[in-house]
Design an enzyme around this catalytic site. Structure first.
Site, mmCIF file in Angstrom:
data_model
loop_
_atom_site.group_PDB
_atom_site.id
_atom_site.type_symbol
_atom_site.label_atom_id
_atom_site.label_comp_id
_atom_site.label_asym_id
_atom_site.label_seq_id
_atom_site.Cartn_x
_atom_site.Cartn_y
_atom_site.Cartn_z
ATOM 1 N N ASP A 29 1.544 0.797 -39.561
ATOM 2 C CA ASP A 29 2.726 1.526 -40.024
ATOM 3 C C ASP A 29 3.603 0.670 -40.931
ATOM 4 O OD1 ASP A 29 2.131 3.942 -38.841
ATOM 5 O OD2 ASP A 29 3.207 3.508 -36.992
ATOM 6 N N ASP A 50 14.597 3.320 -41.396
ATOM 7 C CA ASP A 50 15.967 3.096 -40.941
ATOM 8 C C ASP A 50 16.581 1.829 -41.506
ATOM 9 O OD1 ASP A 50 14.784 0.965 -39.395
ATOM 10 O OD2 ASP A 50 14.371 2.380 -37.792
ATOM 11 N N ARG A 53 25.299 -12.093 -29.112
ATOM 12 C CA ARG A 53 26.556 -11.472 -28.716
ATOM 13 C C ARG A 53 26.615 -10.035 -29.205
ATOM 14 N NH1 ARG A 53 31.605 -15.220 -30.088
ATOM 15 N NH2 ARG A 53 32.518 -13.660 -28.665
ATOM 16 N N ALA A 101 10.772 6.043 -34.405
ATOM 17 C CA ALA A 101 10.497 4.607 -34.411
ATOM 18 C C ALA A 101 11.579 3.914 -33.593
ATOM 19 C CB ALA A 101 10.451 4.094 -35.854
#
Length: 265
Positions: free
Chosen positions: A55, A121, A131, A162
């Protein structure tokens, strides 16, 4: 009418050269000559591109050829192969279907931010990975909320299955985006779905630096506000007739099947 074919392969993957040679020979038996390209040296000028790899390979090739309206067809060598349509085992049949025109081309929306594009994305996190980060969200110039989380995923429908799967999975042909906080510190922070025409802004905090990953492959930093929008380009995925989105969900992600059904696969 398709005139020029390319075979794009990931030379770093096991068996990729063997499958590339098999595919090239299969095309030759149909009197089709294809140029072979490594994914690190892609070129324009083709009407159709076969892509050999996982992918991640398909994402990289899709981003490149989106600028040229070139359809791509994935041959999976990875683990899941969610974006691919064929494997080594059914390669001959897939080639015959492609050459006979037994496929459709589906357009998938993409995102853009700071001269980068993404099919899946953009993932925004603080530069200090150990953090949590304070990230504020604004849509179309209106303040939405503030997240205290490990980061935020801005996902297309393609990417919603995904990293952004917490949004529940979106059908790939709808014009929306999913905004998914990563491990938020409040239970009230939930994924939201917005129009793909919306302008999404991640507001930065003073003296803070953030890192952004585009499709998990291209990483850049920002310290000012980041604007993410729908790209003017779209990926063109060639899909064999009968291989619809929902059959892929069932066959590759075991979508909606009980554990007993999955065990029998």
């Amino acid at each position: 009418m398709i005139k020029k074919y390319a075979i794009c392969y990931n030379s770093s993957m096991k068996n990729s050269e063997e499958v590339m040679s098999e595919l090239k020979q299969l095309l030759l038996t149909h009197n089709v000559v294809a140029n072979v390209l490594d994914i690190d040296n892609l070129q324009s000028g083709y009407d159709f591109a076969f892509v050999i790899g996982g992918d991640g390979t398909i994402l990289k090739v899709a981003r490149f050829y989106s600028k040229f309206d070139t359809p791509i067809f994935g041959v999976n060598l990875g683990r899941l192969g969610f974006l691919s349509q064929a494997s080594r085992e059914n390669l001959s049949d897939a080639v015959e279907q492609i050459l006979s025109g037994n496929y459709k081309v589906e357009q998938r929306i993409m995102l853009c931010a700071n001269d980068y594009v993404a099919l899946n994305d953009f993932v925004v996190k603080g530069s200090e990975s150990s953090r949590t980060s304070r990230l504020s969200l604004e849509i179309n110039g209106k303040f939405v909320c503030e997240y205290l989380a490990d980061g935020i995923i801005i996902s297309t429908p393609t990417g919603s299955t995904a990293y952004g799967m917490a949004a529940g999975g979106l059908a790939p042909n709808i014009d929306v985006l999913a905004i998914v906080p990563i491990c938020p510190h409040t239970f009230s922070a939930r994924p939201i779905v917005v129009s793909a025409e919306d302008s999404i802004k991640i507001l930065s905090s003073p003296n803070k630096e953030y890192k952004v990953s585009a499709d998990g492959q291209n990483v850049f930093s920002f310290s000012d506000d980041l604007i993410i929008r729908k790209s003017s380009f779209s990926a063109k995925l060639a899909l064999l007739n009968g291989n619809d989105f929902y059959s892929v969900l069932r066959n590759k992600l075991h979508w909606g099947l009980s554990p007993a059904c999955v065990d029998r696969d």
